[in-house]
Design a protein around this motif. Structure first.
Motif, PDB file in Angstrom:
ATOM      1  N   GLU A  54       9.890   2.971 -28.058  1.00 28.33           N
ATOM      2  CA  GLU A  54       8.493   2.856 -28.529  1.00 28.33           C
ATOM      3  C   GLU A  54       8.291   3.722 -29.766  1.00 28.33           C
ATOM      4  O   GLU A  54       7.696   3.303 -30.754  1.00 28.33           O
ATOM      5  N   ARG A  55       8.784   4.972 -29.683  1.00 24.39           N
ATOM      6  CA  ARG A  55       8.655   5.882 -30.842  1.00 24.39           C
ATOM      7  C   ARG A  55       9.398   5.286 -32.049  1.00 24.39           C
ATOM      8  O   ARG A  55       8.921   5.340 -33.175  1.00 24.39           O
ATOM      9  N   CYS A  79      13.255  10.962 -32.429  1.00 22.10           N
ATOM     10  CA  CYS A  79      12.757  10.019 -31.413  1.00 22.10           C
ATOM     11  C   CYS A  79      13.537  10.166 -30.098  1.00 22.10           C
ATOM     12  O   CYS A  79      13.028   9.839 -29.029  1.00 22.10           O
ATOM     13  N   PHE A  80      14.796  10.634 -30.189  1.00 18.40           N
ATOM     14  CA  PHE A  80      15.652  10.713 -28.994  1.00 18.40           C
ATOM     15  C   PHE A  80      15.757  12.133 -28.438  1.00 18.40           C
ATOM     16  O   PHE A  80      16.512  12.374 -27.501  1.00 18.40           O
ATOM     17  N   ASP A  81      15.004  13.067 -29.009  1.00 20.55           N
ATOM     18  CA  ASP A  81      15.107  14.468 -28.596  1.00 20.55           C
ATOM     19  C   ASP A  81      14.176  14.716 -27.415  1.00 20.55           C
ATOM     20  O   ASP A  81      12.955  14.710 -27.560  1.00 20.55           O
ATOM     21  N   LEU A 129      16.606  10.888 -41.867  1.00 24.60           N
ATOM     22  CA  LEU A 129      17.478  10.768 -40.693  1.00 24.60           C
ATOM     23  C   LEU A 129      16.973  11.600 -39.524  1.00 24.60           C
ATOM     24  O   LEU A 129      16.990  11.165 -38.376  1.00 24.60           O
ATOM     25  N   ARG A 130      16.528  12.817 -39.815  1.00 26.94           N
ATOM     26  CA  ARG A 130      16.157  13.663 -38.683  1.00 26.94           C
ATOM     27  C   ARG A 130      14.883  13.163 -38.002  1.00 26.94           C
ATOM     28  O   ARG A 130      14.699  13.369 -36.813  1.00 26.94           O
ATOM     29  N   TYR A 170      16.786   2.832 -20.154  1.00 31.66           N
ATOM     30  CA  TYR A 170      16.885   4.295 -20.215  1.00 31.66           C
ATOM     31  C   TYR A 170      15.971   4.856 -21.305  1.00 31.66           C
ATOM     32  O   TYR A 170      15.334   5.892 -21.133  1.00 31.66           O
ATOM     33  N   PHE A 171      15.941   4.159 -22.436  1.00 34.30           N
ATOM     34  CA  PHE A 171      15.226   4.705 -23.588  1.00 34.30           C
ATOM     35  C   PHE A 171      13.930   3.942 -23.902  1.00 34.30           C
ATOM     36  O   PHE A 171      13.596   3.754 -25.073  1.00 34.30           O
ATOM     37  N   GLY A 172      13.198   3.543 -22.849  1.00 38.08           N
ATOM     38  CA  GLY A 172      11.948   2.809 -23.075  1.00 38.08           C
ATOM     39  C   GLY A 172      10.979   3.572 -23.976  1.00 38.08           C
ATOM     40  O   GLY A 172      10.476   3.048 -24.976  1.00 38.08           O
ATOM     41  N   VAL A 173      10.718   4.849 -23.651  1.00 41.02           N
ATOM     42  CA  VAL A 173       9.763   5.657 -24.425  1.00 41.02           C
ATOM     43  C   VAL A 173      10.285   5.880 -25.843  1.00 41.02           C
ATOM     44  O   VAL A 173       9.551   5.787 -26.839  1.00 41.02           O
TER      45      VAL A 173
END
Ligand code: SF4
Length: 465
Positions: free
Chosen positions: A412-413, A446-448, A440-441, A406-409
């Motif tokens: 990477e980040r 990376c997940f936004d 932290l932010r 799900y979180f491949g990209v």
């Protein structure tokens, strides 16, 4: 994360100083849209009563008035000394309460109440007492020991009697704005406030049985130096609040009119800001405060530190919160609600807020209903911002996904951040390192899913430092 001692790495922080959201919500407020309206809010409020175990309630009340403009301020507020304006505002607030309260079942306990502003103590004793009595009639105020009733106070405009009055209504937490005690800095930001009047309010709160006291500081203000900010920190440590929040000043005069009165030439440089932050971390941790994350420090026995240790800390519009499992109802101009899987915001201008209520409508102007992807990312960002780690298997189970696919990209980040030593990635966990604690932010970003246009990000958000 709670027991790990954060490592302040100035070079690393400077390198990652980019604009980004503070994640008091995900999706963040710029994603709210006018398609989410009063009808949508009513529907979600009613549905929230039908949950097998309806969530407890949290109430936020916004009081927008301030007697004097602080030049650094970016809040929604109205500057006035005319207390008649408060009467008009309260008239409308009561109308809003009458429309909102019946939407939520009366047996749902209200365990958290927060008054913010503006300046909540712009309301005089009588106005505040009547408002609290009205709220207590229309919501079921919890009597539980863990209830948290908090208020932001400006000590320039209230004294010990006001604090004692609040205690009789059940308040047990206060947050006091300081920003800086140095007179040169205070003159440059138009906020003259003595240590003595601040101490009087904090002492009255402790003597009245308040469970937690908190103060706000700002670094990066005009005329601030390491020497004069050190003195402010010494004075704050002597006042012994349970929590200290230290925000970075974001100079955005195009967006916030009051900031145009700040002389940009008086602002500390990026290197000096970093020194001020480093000094803050050094002095507060030496004085026994624990770094919670995102500008917040707390004593180890404070509820915030305990919640972080227990894994129950949450992030909401007041920063970090111990009651994030509640449905949050925002009342007043610009207030934000978080009910079920939705966010919604009231009108931001007083005239629009008044007009809606005079027409018998809820003053909701925009909002968002989270889809599954939003809910998943909100969960991930919450875990990282509050606990500094993520248990991959539990996220997979909660959201029925394969995390790596799900979180491949995103992974990477994240690897770029990992190469810089901000975060450790294993097949089981993501864990923020002690050096990553001040960034932290950046890790959450990376997940936004909404942050794909860097130019737009830079325009909308303040920098991390
Ligand atoms: S900083 Fe607080 S007291 Fe000052 S103008 Fe803004 S809201 Fe009012």
């Amino acid at each position: 994360m709670s027991s790990a001692i954060p490592q302040f790495d100035a070079e690393l922080i400077a390198r990652h100083d980019v604009a980004g959201p503070r994640y008091t919500s995900y999706p963040t407020a710029p994603q709210f849209h006018v398609g989410f309206d009063e009808l949508a809010f009513r529907a979600v409020a009613c549905a929230s009563n039908e949950d097998p175990i309806p969530r407890r309630l949290s109430l936020y009340v916004h009081v927008p008035f301030c007697a004097s403009p602080c030049f650094y301020c970016g809040c929604t507020r109205v500057i006035t000394r005319d207390h008649g304006k408060a009467e008009i505002y309260l008239d409308h607030l009561y109308r809003e309460i009458e429309l909102v309260a019946p939407l939520f079942d009366r047996d749902r306990p209200l365990v958290q109440l927060h008054f913010g502003g503006g300046t909540p103590n712009f309301l005089d004793d009588m106005q505040m007492s009547e408002l609290l009595e009205s709220l207590a009639r229309q919501f079921s105020f919890s009597r539980d020991a863990d209830r948290e009733f908090g208020i932001e106070l400006d000590p320039r405009w209230c004294g010990p009697d006001y604090v004692r009055m609040l205690a009789t209504h059940g308040f047990n937490r206060i947050s006091v704005g300081i920003q800086d005690f140095d007179r040169t800095v205070q003159a440059a930001i138009n906020r003259i406030q003595s240590v003595e009047e601040t101490r009087a309010v904090l002492d009255a709160a402790r003597a009245s049985g308040f469970r937690s006291t908190s103060v706000d500081l700002i670094y990066g203000l005009p005329k601030q130096t390491v020497a004069n900010f050190r003195r402010t920190l010494e004075q704050v440590i002597e006042l012994a609040p349970d929590r200290v929040a230290t925000y970075a000043y974001a100079h955005l005069p195009d967006r916030f009119k009051a900031q145009r009165r700040i002389n940009a030439a008086d602002l500390p440089s990026a290197a000096q800001r970093l020194e001020l932050l480093g000094l803050t971390v050094e002095m507060l941790t030496a004085a026994g405060y624990r770094y919670i994350g995102m500008d917040h420090f707390a004593r180890p026995n404070d509820d915030l530190a305990r919640a972080q240790e227990a894994g129950t800390l949450q992030r909401n519009f007041q920063g970090y919160s111990t009651h994030g499992d509640c449905d949050l109802i925002g009342l007043g101009v610009s207030a934000i609600s978080h009910v079920g899987a939705t966010f919604s915001q009231n009108e931001r201008e007083l005239r629009d807020y008044y007009a809606a209520l005079e027409e018998g409508r809820l003053p909701i102007v925009r909002g968002i209903e989270l889809d599954d992807d939003d809910a998943l990312r909100a969960d991930v960002i919450q875990q990282l911002m509050c606990q500094g780690r993520l248990d991959i298997a539990s996220v997979e189970a909660r959201h029925r996904i394969d995390f790596t696919n799900y979180f491949g990209v995103e992974l990477e980040r994240l690897r770029i951040a990992a190469n810089d030593g901000l975060v450790e990635i294993t097949p089981e966990n993501l864990a923020v390192t002690p050096r990553g604690r001040f960034l932290l932010r950046n890790i959450a970003m990376c997940f936004d899913a909404y942050l794909h246009a860097p130019a737009a990000v830079a325009a909308r958000y303040s920098r991390a430092l």
